[in-house]
Design an enzyme around this catalytic site. Structure first.
Site, PDB file in Angstrom:
ATOM      1  N   LEU A  77      81.485  47.696 -67.574  1.00 51.13           N
ATOM      2  CA  LEU A  77      80.735  48.787 -67.345  1.00 51.13           C
ATOM      3  C   LEU A  77      81.101  49.042 -66.025  1.00 51.13           C
ATOM      4  CD1 LEU A  77      77.736  49.841 -70.440  1.00 51.13           C
ATOM      5  CD2 LEU A  77      80.848  50.093 -69.901  1.00 51.13           C
TER       6      LEU A  77
ATOM      7  N   CYS B 264      72.094  34.547 -68.799  1.00 49.29           N
ATOM      8  CA  CYS B 264      71.407  33.391 -69.487  1.00 49.29           C
ATOM      9  C   CYS B 264      72.356  32.974 -70.283  1.00 49.29           C
ATOM     10  CB  CYS B 264      70.313  34.703 -70.119  1.00 49.29           C
ATOM     11  SG  CYS B 264      69.152  34.716 -68.771  1.00 49.29           S
TER      12      CYS B 264
ATOM     13  N   ARG C 271      61.557  31.439 -62.284  1.00 46.26           N
ATOM     14  CA  ARG C 271      62.449  32.072 -62.030  1.00 46.26           C
ATOM     15  C   ARG C 271      61.800  33.742 -62.431  1.00 46.26           C
ATOM     16  NH1 ARG C 271      68.004  32.611 -65.346  1.00 46.26           N
ATOM     17  NH2 ARG C 271      67.884  34.258 -63.528  1.00 46.26           N
TER      18      ARG C 271
ATOM     19  N   VAL D 133      80.895  42.384 -67.916  1.00 45.03           N
ATOM     20  CA  VAL D 133      80.120  43.349 -66.952  1.00 45.03           C
ATOM     21  C   VAL D 133      81.090  44.240 -66.766  1.00 45.03           C
ATOM     22  CG1 VAL D 133      79.564  41.672 -64.825  1.00 45.03           C
ATOM     23  CG2 VAL D 133      81.731  41.875 -64.806  1.00 45.03           C
TER      24      VAL D 133
ATOM     25  N   ASP E 178      63.072  42.154 -73.248  1.00 44.55           N
ATOM     26  CA  ASP E 178      62.241  41.247 -72.443  1.00 44.55           C
ATOM     27  C   ASP E 178      60.937  40.769 -73.197  1.00 44.55           C
ATOM     28  OD1 ASP E 178      63.835  41.988 -69.430  1.00 44.55           O
ATOM     29  OD2 ASP E 178      64.488  41.066 -70.879  1.00 44.55           O
TER      30      ASP E 178
ATOM     31  N   ARG F 168      77.657  38.346 -71.382  1.00 39.46           N
ATOM     32  CA  ARG F 168      76.675  39.225 -70.870  1.00 39.46           C
ATOM     33  C   ARG F 168      77.663  39.858 -69.576  1.00 39.46           C
ATOM     34  NH1 ARG F 168      70.765  38.041 -69.106  1.00 39.46           N
ATOM     35  NH2 ARG F 168      71.614  40.610 -69.001  1.00 39.46           N
TER      36      ARG F 168
ATOM     37  N   LYS G 205      60.216  41.366 -60.849  1.00 41.46           N
ATOM     38  CA  LYS G 205      61.278  40.396 -60.038  1.00 41.46           C
ATOM     39  C   LYS G 205      62.566  41.551 -60.577  1.00 41.46           C
ATOM     40  CE  LYS G 205      63.195  37.697 -63.508  1.00 41.46           C
ATOM     41  NZ  LYS G 205      64.664  37.950 -63.795  1.00 41.46           N
ATOM     42  N   ASN G 206      62.112  42.499 -61.415  1.00 39.59           N
ATOM     43  CA  ASN G 206      64.051  43.097 -62.143  1.00 39.59           C
ATOM     44  C   ASN G 206      63.949  44.660 -61.186  1.00 39.59           C
ATOM     45  OD1 ASN G 206      64.431  41.264 -63.387  1.00 39.59           O
ATOM     46  ND2 ASN G 206      64.132  41.862 -65.183  1.00 39.59           N
TER      47      ASN G 206
HETATM   48  C1  EPZ Z   1      68.948  43.461 -66.938  1.00 39.00           C
HETATM   49  O1  EPZ Z   1      70.134  43.323 -67.228  1.00 39.00           O
HETATM   50  C2  EPZ Z   1      67.791  42.233 -66.799  1.00 39.00           C
HETATM   51  N1  EPZ Z   1      67.990  41.981 -65.370  1.00 39.00           N
HETATM   52  C3  EPZ Z   1      67.901  41.758 -68.453  1.00 39.00           C
HETATM   53  O2  EPZ Z   1      66.183  41.920 -67.657  1.00 39.00           O
HETATM   54  C4  EPZ Z   1      67.632  42.915 -69.384  1.00 39.00           C
HETATM   55  O3  EPZ Z   1      67.285  42.220 -70.455  1.00 39.00           O
HETATM   56  C5  EPZ Z   1      68.577  43.888 -69.792  1.00 39.00           C
HETATM   57  O4  EPZ Z   1      69.096  44.924 -68.500  1.00 39.00           O
HETATM   58  C6  EPZ Z   1      68.041  44.739 -70.705  1.00 39.00           C
HETATM   59  O5  EPZ Z   1      66.974  45.563 -70.445  1.00 39.00           O
HETATM   60  C7  EPZ Z   1      67.831  42.555 -64.032  1.00 39.00           C
HETATM   61  O6  EPZ Z   1      67.649  43.413 -64.394  1.00 39.00           O
HETATM   62  C8  EPZ Z   1      68.120  41.503 -63.304  1.00 39.00           C
HETATM   63  P1  EPZ Z   1      72.388  45.936 -69.402  1.00 39.00           P
HETATM   64  P2  EPZ Z   1      71.322  43.901 -67.167  1.00 39.00           P
HETATM   65  O7  EPZ Z   1      73.127  46.157 -68.285  1.00 39.00           O
HETATM   66  O8  EPZ Z   1      71.220  45.018 -66.396  1.00 39.00           O
HETATM   67  C9  EPZ Z   1      75.717  45.538 -72.324  1.00 39.00           C
HETATM   68  C10 EPZ Z   1      65.213  39.519 -67.774  1.00 39.00           C
HETATM   69  O9  EPZ Z   1      64.402  38.261 -68.363  1.00 39.00           O
HETATM   70  N2  EPZ Z   1      76.547  45.744 -71.319  1.00 39.00           N
HETATM   71  O10 EPZ Z   1      71.338  47.183 -69.290  1.00 39.00           O
HETATM   72  O11 EPZ Z   1      72.277  42.417 -67.859  1.00 39.00           O
HETATM   73  C11 EPZ Z   1      74.970  44.491 -72.584  1.00 39.00           C
HETATM   74  O12 EPZ Z   1      75.925  43.130 -73.393  1.00 39.00           O
HETATM   75  C12 EPZ Z   1      66.425  39.866 -67.734  1.00 39.00           C
HETATM   76  O13 EPZ Z   1      64.587  39.441 -66.193  1.00 39.00           O
HETATM   77  C13 EPZ Z   1      78.208  45.841 -71.412  1.00 39.00           C
HETATM   78  O14 EPZ Z   1      78.743  45.612 -72.686  1.00 39.00           O
HETATM   79  O15 EPZ Z   1      71.526  44.253 -69.042  1.00 39.00           O
HETATM   80  C14 EPZ Z   1      73.468  44.079 -72.680  1.00 39.00           C
HETATM   81  O16 EPZ Z   1      73.963  44.247 -74.814  1.00 39.00           O
HETATM   82  C15 EPZ Z   1      66.940  39.059 -69.321  1.00 39.00           C
HETATM   83  N3  EPZ Z   1      78.991  46.168 -70.404  1.00 39.00           N
HETATM   84  C16 EPZ Z   1      73.418  45.924 -73.474  1.00 39.00           C
HETATM   85  O17 EPZ Z   1      74.523  46.957 -72.393  1.00 39.00           O
HETATM   86  C17 EPZ Z   1      78.424  46.136 -69.146  1.00 39.00           C
HETATM   87  O18 EPZ Z   1      78.884  46.047 -68.083  1.00 39.00           O
HETATM   88  C18 EPZ Z   1      72.718  46.160 -71.452  1.00 39.00           C
HETATM   89  O19 EPZ Z   1      72.621  45.075 -70.818  1.00 39.00           O
HETATM   90  C19 EPZ Z   1      77.282  45.984 -68.777  1.00 39.00           C
HETATM   91  C20 EPZ Z   1      76.254  45.104 -70.193  1.00 39.00           C
END
Ligand code: EPZ
Length: 423
Positions: free
Chosen positions: A127, A118, A400, A125, A308, A123, A22-23
């Site tokens: 960045l 979730c 999902r 955005v 995950d 969570r 999926k990811n």
């Molecule tokens: C991706 O989410 C995955 N989702 C998540 O899988 C996975 O848990 C996560 O990466 C970490 O590996 C998909 O790929 C669709 P991040 P993402 O941005 O991109 C912080 C599942 O179960 N952050 O790497 O949303 C954030 O809070 C899902 O399939 C900021 O601070 O994760 C977190 O602490 C759940 N500001 C860290 O970065 C931002 O603008 C990592 O989040 C973005 C993120």
């Protein structure tokens, strides 16, 4: 709403085939919108999140056809005429936010709802948005929507992700490959999903240097062509079934259609429990140990232990002969599964971003509630080793991210029935 009724304990023996990721698929779907011609993605799993994203993409006017029998997705971006991603769809799935990078990156204009995502903690955005501003895009927030504007050619620049972020790396690649003179992302995510996206964008005609490393430099090109791309196998599904195979002492599973390289440190850590694994190409043979050794882990960005798989690991540790500690350094409150596991007789205690697991605790069937995708599958893992009947409620979370979960597990000896959940 459906629930699972699980009778345990059941050893698992036989073969399980891994579905597409999926990811990894979601970024490829967004990338297809950047092209001037159609794209075909193979090995796409039939999952709620894929159907949701198909609908998000269709809102723009792009044509999306999902050949379900062949797990094949055809996306034709040539009729896009509506540069929006609405709240009612984006709130269902956070990755819909990739539409911002795709629409801004291709058309220089976008109105995209901020994501829901979730249930565990905020969570952000930030960045994604700061990176786009750095590259020269105009980003404004208005009543829960991001309004973006970008000229045909942007100066670019350098942006450091702190912390490293999969989603922000994806969105900034999508936004920059057609627009930015020269844009460098530092501390970029190197998860396999991101590497596959970058390689695919380059095959479409993009110019991304540093693919596979945490410094990516994009030099904008005039156009991208659609292509056929094979989606990666799901590394989290793979790790989940490896854990399932270790939780009952008489289990042994052969996991097929996997890509073991995408698992990073996980196989090595997994062997510390005493479970035996043999890797042959895309097959992973797992044999459960007579006793599971307690093994503490800390989640990290790739190739570290994936967040995950954190809930699934803690669940397995309830069956280990001693105490272990699971710490999540990525998401500090991803422990909603803990009270549910304790209802089954486990002994877990959360302290800040760590959970201490006292093993071995025999598990007794009970009714438990799914809360998010990876917590839900952990309750299924627990139900398969618990004594008696477990009812896992709200399994729409599972649908999902795990294709044909009960079919796959029942085919190797589990006893899972999907039924209507009484209100
Ligand atoms: C991706 O989410 C995955 N989702 C998540 O899988 C996975 O848990 C996560 O990466 C970490 O590996 C998909 O790929 C669709 P991040 P993402 O941005 O991109 C912080 C599942 O179960 N952050 O790497 O949303 C954030 O809070 C899902 O399939 C900021 O601070 O994760 C977190 O602490 C759940 N500001 C860290 O970065 C931002 O603008 C990592 O989040 C973005 C993120």
């Amino acid at each position: 709403m459906d629930k699972f009724v699980i009778e345990g304990p059941t050893p698992l023996r036989g073969n399980i085939a891994i579905s597409g990721s999926k990811n990894a698929a979601l970024p490829l779907m967004a990338a297809a919108l950047l092209a001037d011609s159609p794209t075909t993605i193979t090995n796409v799993p039939k999952l709620r999140d894929i159907y949701t994203f198909n609908n998000v993409i269709r809102v723009t006017g792009a044509h999306v056809e999902f050949d379900e029998d062949n797990n094949c997705l055809h996306i034709d971006p040539s009729h896009i005429n509506h540069l929006e991603a609405p709240y009612e769809l984006v709130r269902k799935m956070r990755a819909s936010f990739y539409m911002l990078g795709a629409l801004l990156g291709k058309f220089g204009e976008a109105k995209v709802s901020l994501p829901g995502g979730c249930a565990w903690g905020p969570r952000p955005v930030d960045l994604h948005l700061e990176g786009m501003k750095t590259m020269g895009m105009e980003i404004n927030l208005d009543k829960g929507y991001v309004l973006g504007k970008a000229n045909d050619s942007l100066p670019g620049g350098t942006f450091t992700l702190d912390p490293s972020s999969v989603g922000a790396t994806v969105n900034l690649l999508l936004a920059s490959v057609l627009k930015a003179e020269e844009f460098t992302i530092k501390n970029a995510a190197v998860e396999p999903d991101v590497v596959l996206l970058a390689k695919t964008l380059n095959k479409m005609g993009a110019n991304i240097e540093g693919v596979g490393t945490d410094v990516l430099t994009v030099r904008g090109v005039d156009k991208l062509q659609g292509l056929e791309v094979d989606n990666a196998p799901d590394r989290i599904e793979t790790g989940t079934y490896m854990i399932a195979a270790a939780m009952h002492p008489e289990s042994e599973l052969t996991i097929t259609n996997a890509n073991p390289v995408d698992l990073g440190v996980f196989p090595k850590t997994f062997e510390k429990t005493g479970a035996q694994i043999e890797i042959n190409g895309s097959e992973i043979f797992v044999k459960a140990p007579k006793e599971l050794s307690p093994t503490s882990i800390q989640t990290k960005i790739y190739p570290g232990f994936p967040t995950d798989l954190q809930a699934q690991w803690a669940t397995m540790m309830t069956q280990a002969t001693g105490k272990s500690i699971v710490t999540d350094t990525i998401y500090f409150d991803r422990f909603s599964y803990v009270p549910e596991l304790n209802r089954l007789g486990a002994d877990l205690h959360v302290d800040e971003n760590s959970v201490t697991i006292k093993g071995q605790t025999p598990l007794e069937g009970a009714s438990v509630m799914s809360t998010d995708l990876r917590a839900s599958v952990s309750l299924v893992l627990a139900g398969m080793v618990a004594e008696g009947r477990s009812d896992i409620l709200r399994i729409y979370h599972l649908d999902r991210g795990y294709e044909k979960l009960e079919e796959k597990l029942n085919s190797v000896g589990a006893n899972i029935v999907r039924t209507e959940q009484e209100e």
